[in-house]
Design an enzyme around this catalytic site. Structure first.
Site, short mmCIF file in Angstrom:
data_model
loop_
_atom_site.label_atom_id
_atom_site.label_comp_id
_atom_site.label_asym_id
_atom_site.label_seq_id
_atom_site.Cartn_x
_atom_site.Cartn_y
_atom_site.Cartn_z
N THR B 77 47.82 33.50 46.74
CA THR B 77 48.35 34.77 46.22
C THR B 77 49.56 35.21 47.04
O THR B 77 50.58 35.63 46.48
CB THR B 77 47.25 35.84 46.25
N CYS B 321 34.02 37.91 36.84
CA CYS B 321 34.36 37.53 38.21
C CYS B 321 33.72 38.54 39.14
O CYS B 321 32.67 38.30 39.69
CB CYS B 321 35.88 37.50 38.39
#
Lengths: 379, 379
Positions: B77, B321
């Site tokens: 990320t 998630c």
């Protein structure tokens, strides 16, 4: 290395210390149990999440905080950046001034410049900010955030965070305390609103940091798209777990390890003061137990680090890190002391009296050799 | 776990796979040799620097890049954020539009929104961006950066990066290729200017990422105060070293591991298509070897993940998630396929045919049970 050579002595344990043996064991366990993504719903993910939560809980217990107030980041620098940015933004209505001590880490100073308008409170020759001056600066209107380190990792001086926190609280200004050089080595007072700490400094891994924020501090995230604004994409669970285990281990031994190293530093301070043309800096008493710094006239810091390295001793230097940061230490400059020819010692818990005596025997001739190479005759 | 219970089968190996055994060994070695700060001048620091440089060299060799073009970051990320921000800033004079595919990772989409003006190129029902449309968007004036993933980690579809890179190059626009789901699983073409990849996806550690930038791409740093703008404060050398060793290991076996898993995915696609009211999504041919995704009507994704977990199978889901990201997958939405009741399978190199057959036996009754719990009768 030849077997007849004496073992190397590592005296550069600030910021990146060797792994604590229990941290290494914890890492291995967490490689097995904590490799999965803790955000997942399945058993492997939940197991990783439990390890991460346990690590947060252990660090929170040491800090006197609640588990949900403690987050892991991608490192100490990242924690400081995030704390300054988010802390300043959370109080944006109150103003945009950020009051910092002159010897804060570069990460704090630069983040403050980027996030608002920095007001820097001077330090004295020992490296200490005046509590009254800092309190006055924090109490004036328009301040969004204050940042004062618990202790300086370069020179060891402890700052008056308790008094400053009283003033900050009265003014409604959150105080960020950088405990990156102290947590794991000294008791950290509970007088903070935001706190950053550095696992690599206490024998845990690099690549992970600690950021704590009291529940009363409202910190804006980056929105629902980023569930972990503290560490976008998440952190390594094994590193976080190893950090917490190392912290528990060093806390269990804090007083004894501190007293042992405090005596060794006293010994170093006394002996080094006898070398010609040297300045031993930082507060001799109100200081970290394991850090001592001194600067030599007529000596290039990088050359001295290299000469000591050749003799088997690893030391740090405020003026010799990498080619890109070979500028003089802003900490030493703010204190008004010599900024070149600098040696920084940070003792490990395992550093022995014999290690120190060997270093003290090697140091004066090493200084002499560097001075001779520069064409400066010893006194 | 009882000895009579069959071993768990982990089929959620995208983004956070179990450690490759050689990565674990490499980590242990690097804990001993690479714990010090690689920016230090002493022997311990130089040894850590050599490990880090070796890791960069190994990754560069796999990418067909030069060592100095490869950096480690704090994670995938972070690499994507940095690539978009720096890539867009480096071309600021050329405009501020950032052209992205609709199925890029959220990190790319959000960074593009923050760094400039995002133009999103649609994908077809298989999840593929039209090379002509993408090339046309990149070729219009005012574009600072283009971003197209090599392959999508949720549905496996491979994107036409070669053709898009030709157009981007002709227009003088740097192309960021997100290889986070493909490097270590498939050959990544050399047609990129910036590339990000994810060690945790190929059996290396989480907490470290890869960002490569061709020498011709001028990327502004954050100034001399920050010698490592890619990873402020530096990365964990042991994690970086373990990443590189894992990559070398999986590259050595790439074709065989790919063929094996490609067949297993074919088997899964065929078998799952026989379950009532299911949609198997993504390109059946031009795809990653190990990823397959399907969505069930009348099924809650989180409930299905939990039911399969109870049966001993860990799977991912685009719609399940964590509590904070329980929104529908933007990838599936962009493809115009079912966004709920979704299961994502990412096979490990070690996944066996027997594992897959056991899963395929368990899946239909699990779907049936979840539908019954929701009050939906099976067909």
């Amino acid at each position: 290395m030849e077997s007849s050579a004496p073992p190397r002595v590592h005296l550069d344990n600030g910021g990146r210390a060797p792994w604590h043996p229990l941290a290494r064991e914890a890492l291995l366990q967490a490689l097995d149990d904590g490799w999965a993504d803790p955000r997942r719903l399945h058993a492997e993910g939940r197991r990783a999440a439990r390890l991460l939560d346990g690590a947060r809980e252990a660090v929170a217990a040491v800090l006197g905080a609640r588990t949900e107030e403690v987050r892991f980041t991608h490192g100490h620098t990242a924690a400081l950046h995030r704390a300054v940015t988010a802390g300043a933004a959370g109080r944006r209505r109150g103003g945009r001034r950020i009051v910092v001590g002159a010897t804060e880490r570069a990460a704090v100073l630069h983040a403050a410049d980027a996030a608002g308008e920095r007001e820097t409170v001077a330090v004295d020759r020992l490296g200490r900010a005046d509590a009254g001056a800092f309190a006055a600066a924090v109490s004036r209107p328009g301040v969004a955030l204050a940042a004062l380190q618990h202790a300086n990792g370069e020179v060891g001086t402890v700052q008056p965070v308790e008094g400053v926190h009283d003033a900050a609280r009265a003014a409604g200004v959150p105080l960020l305390v950088d405990a990156g050089a102290s947590l794991g080595h000294a008791r950290v007072p509970a007088t903070w609103d935001l706190l950053a700490a550095d696992p690599a400094d206490w024998g845990g891994p690099a690549g992970v940091g600690v950021l704590a924020a009291r529940g009363r501090v409202r910190l804006p995230g980056t929105g629902p798209e980023d569930p972990e604004p503290w560490a976008p994409g998440g952190v390594s669970v094994p590193l976080a777990f190893a950090s917490a285990v190392a912290l528990e281990a060093v806390q269990a031994d804090l007083a004894a390890a501190g007293a042992h190293r405090r005596e060794l530093v006293d010994r170093i301070r006394a002996a080094v003061a006898g070398v010609p043309d040297v300045e031993v800096v930082g507060d001799p008493d109100t200081r970290l137990p394991h850090v001592v710094t001194f600067s030599f006239l007529y000596v290039d810091g990088e050359a001295l680090v290299t000469e000591l390295d050749r003799q088997g001793f690893a030391v740090g230097s405020g003026s010799a890190c990498t080619a890109s940061t070979l500028e003089p230490s802003h900490v030493l400059a703010a204190m008004g002391v010599l900024t070149h020819g600098n040696v920084r010692i940070a003792l490990d818990r395992a550093t022995s009296e014999a290690d120190v005596e060997r270093f003290l025997a090697v140091l004066p001739p090493a200084v002499e050799r560097v001075r001779e190479a520069l064409g400066v005759r010893g006194l």
